[in-house]
Design a protein around this motif. Sequence first.
Motif, short mmCIF file in Angstrom:
data_model
loop_
_atom_site.label_atom_id
_atom_site.label_comp_id
_atom_site.label_asym_id
_atom_site.label_seq_id
_atom_site.Cartn_x
_atom_site.Cartn_y
_atom_site.Cartn_z
N ILE A 176 0.83 -1.20 0.00
CA ILE A 176 0.00 0.00 0.00
C ILE A 176 0.87 1.25 0.00
CG2 ILE A 176 -1.82 1.26 1.22
CD1 ILE A 176 -2.54 -1.36 2.64
N ASP A 177 0.54 2.18 -0.87
CA ASP A 177 1.16 3.51 -0.87
C ASP A 177 0.17 4.47 -0.23
OD1 ASP A 177 2.25 5.98 -1.34
OD2 ASP A 177 2.78 5.59 -3.43
N TRP A 178 0.49 4.94 0.98
CA TRP A 178 -0.46 5.75 1.76
C TRP A 178 -0.55 7.18 1.27
CZ3 TRP A 178 -3.63 4.17 5.89
CH2 TRP A 178 -3.54 2.79 6.19
N GLU A 180 -1.48 7.77 -1.81
CA GLU A 180 -2.51 7.71 -2.84
C GLU A 180 -3.90 7.83 -2.23
OE1 GLU A 180 -2.07 4.49 -5.55
OE2 GLU A 180 0.04 4.89 -5.97
N SER A 181 -4.91 7.93 -3.07
CA SER A 181 -6.29 8.11 -2.60
C SER A 181 -6.81 6.85 -1.92
CB SER A 181 -7.20 8.46 -3.78
OG SER A 181 -7.37 7.32 -4.62
N PRO A 182 -7.84 6.97 -1.08
CA PRO A 182 -8.42 5.80 -0.41
C PRO A 182 -8.90 4.72 -1.39
CG PRO A 182 -9.19 7.81 0.63
CD PRO A 182 -8.44 8.22 -0.60
N ASP A 183 -9.24 5.10 -2.62
CA ASP A 183 -9.66 4.11 -3.62
C ASP A 183 -8.55 3.10 -3.90
OD1 ASP A 183 -12.11 5.26 -3.85
OD2 ASP A 183 -11.66 6.40 -5.67
N ASN A 184 -7.31 3.52 -3.70
CA ASN A 184 -6.16 2.65 -3.93
C ASN A 184 -5.59 2.07 -2.64
OD1 ASN A 184 -6.21 3.13 -6.73
ND2 ASN A 184 -5.03 5.01 -6.47
N ASN A 185 -6.35 2.17 -1.57
CA ASN A 185 -5.87 1.72 -0.26
C ASN A 185 -6.84 0.69 0.30
OD1 ASN A 185 -5.42 1.60 2.64
ND2 ASN A 185 -4.14 3.42 2.41
N ILE A 186 -6.44 -0.57 0.32
CA ILE A 186 -7.34 -1.64 0.74
C ILE A 186 -7.82 -1.46 2.17
CG2 ILE A 186 -5.38 -3.13 1.38
CD1 ILE A 186 -8.82 -4.26 0.06
N ILE A 187 -6.95 -0.96 3.06
CA ILE A 187 -7.32 -0.78 4.46
C ILE A 187 -8.40 0.30 4.61
CG2 ILE A 187 -6.50 -0.15 6.75
CD1 ILE A 187 -5.48 -2.85 5.79
N LEU A 188 -8.13 1.48 4.05
CA LEU A 188 -9.08 2.58 4.18
C LEU A 188 -10.38 2.28 3.45
CD1 LEU A 188 -6.73 5.69 3.75
CD2 LEU A 188 -7.53 4.59 5.86
N ASN A 189 -10.31 1.60 2.31
CA ASN A 189 -11.52 1.28 1.55
C ASN A 189 -12.41 0.31 2.30
OD1 ASN A 189 -13.13 0.18 -0.98
ND2 ASN A 189 -12.02 2.03 -1.63
N ILE A 190 -11.79 -0.69 2.92
CA ILE A 190 -12.57 -1.65 3.72
C ILE A 190 -13.28 -0.95 4.87
CG2 ILE A 190 -12.27 -3.50 5.43
CD1 ILE A 190 -10.32 -4.83 3.54
#
Length: 459
Positions: A176-178, A180-190
Amino acid sequence: MRLRIEMDVKPSEMAATDRLTECLAITNLPSVVVTHMLSFLSWEDKLNVIIAIPQWCSCFRAVAAWKCVEYGNEMDENMYFLKEKRTKFLFCIKQYGKYMRSIKLIFGSKLSHMAIKIMHAVSEFCSHLTYFHIGQEVPLQVDESLVWRKSVVNGICSILQNCNQLNSVSICQPVIDWTESPDNNIILNIIQQGLAHKITNLELNAESLWEHEGYQDFLKNFTHLKRLVTRRENITDEILLVLAQHKLEEVTLVQEEEIPLQQQEHLKEGFWTKVLNICPTFQIDMILRYIMVIKDSFPAMMPLRKLILDDLVNIVTKGVLEHLTENYKDCLEHFTYTNSLLENYETGDRRLPSSLVNMAMKCTKLRSLQYGFPLSSTSILLLARARKLEKLLIQAVEVSYEYDWQTDPNWSSEFVAWLKASGKNERTLELAVSEILGFKWKLSYDPFTLDEQLNTMYM
């Protein structure tokens, strides 16, 4: 002279033999037996069996034949054949996904279009799934192509949303590249989609926290987390206490850099007392590298199960090892102290062998011990006698064949003679330790790499 034997076989006997052969034919095995046999095969072997024995096709349409489906070992594959392997697995999911209850996906390279198709196939065809694990094997050099972006995030979230019977979900080493937007972040998206409560196992390594700053307060949203692997520098008393008050039962903390003085006040004796009051069976594993360790690094009451010390900037002293033994004699199961950088040839504290034997004697739950510094054959024999370990890993290059212990007044002359005879060379040492431990024991000639052990722990 040639001896010739002729057998007079009656036609009726031949017919009986033919009938017996027919009954024993593999295609005539009962379906319940075939299904049980299939349950032990990998998904690839199952597909090969379908081609080889088409008569068994009906046996593949049973839940018992697909107890646990594991996809992985991509890093061992030739890159030219990787697409073919993923294509075959996609076919497998589409054909037999409705019979699968447990799926483990471990990708070793970029999660390309075919990997995304696999995730969506799991979401569509594995509606009865109860266990799902997805992880990323991380090579020595990581580049941006391995980052889990929007398509991967959507694929995983679709599984969490559509597989309604899931009760165990693991996300292991996402890249994860933090920034980037939440759309590209598995943790934040979940978290944003309200799916965090479905995650029971979360394993975050350095590549999972690229450019992440501050503490991992986002972890508080994972209210059903049972197991957590993460970086020590991003954790506080508050975060772990919140997780323990929910479902957390074990945590692995990896520390590879010194932390600020104020943060060193976290995870002390009082904190662990609170955690054990909430969850008496709580366990912690610690991996410490490239840092200095002292007695204060290991507070009392910490329910330490596994401790790995590797490439430390200081030498572990006899006092520190005895402190570990005293504090964790009722909980420590695995202890590793080594230096995996081959260019370093540290001798370690020469008083440690006696402390190691003392640890083996007093730590009642100790099951494995790995030591990467000089050790005499006498010390190894005493270690083996101190406790019947399941794993005792010593590198052959570190062993000296000598009787270097001061004779204990309680040792008989026969025991001293046995120590000297059993430790005179590699062969006698290995035979003696094998007899004590109850399995064939050998000194290790393979270079020890901690990354392999870390990957095993993460996966």
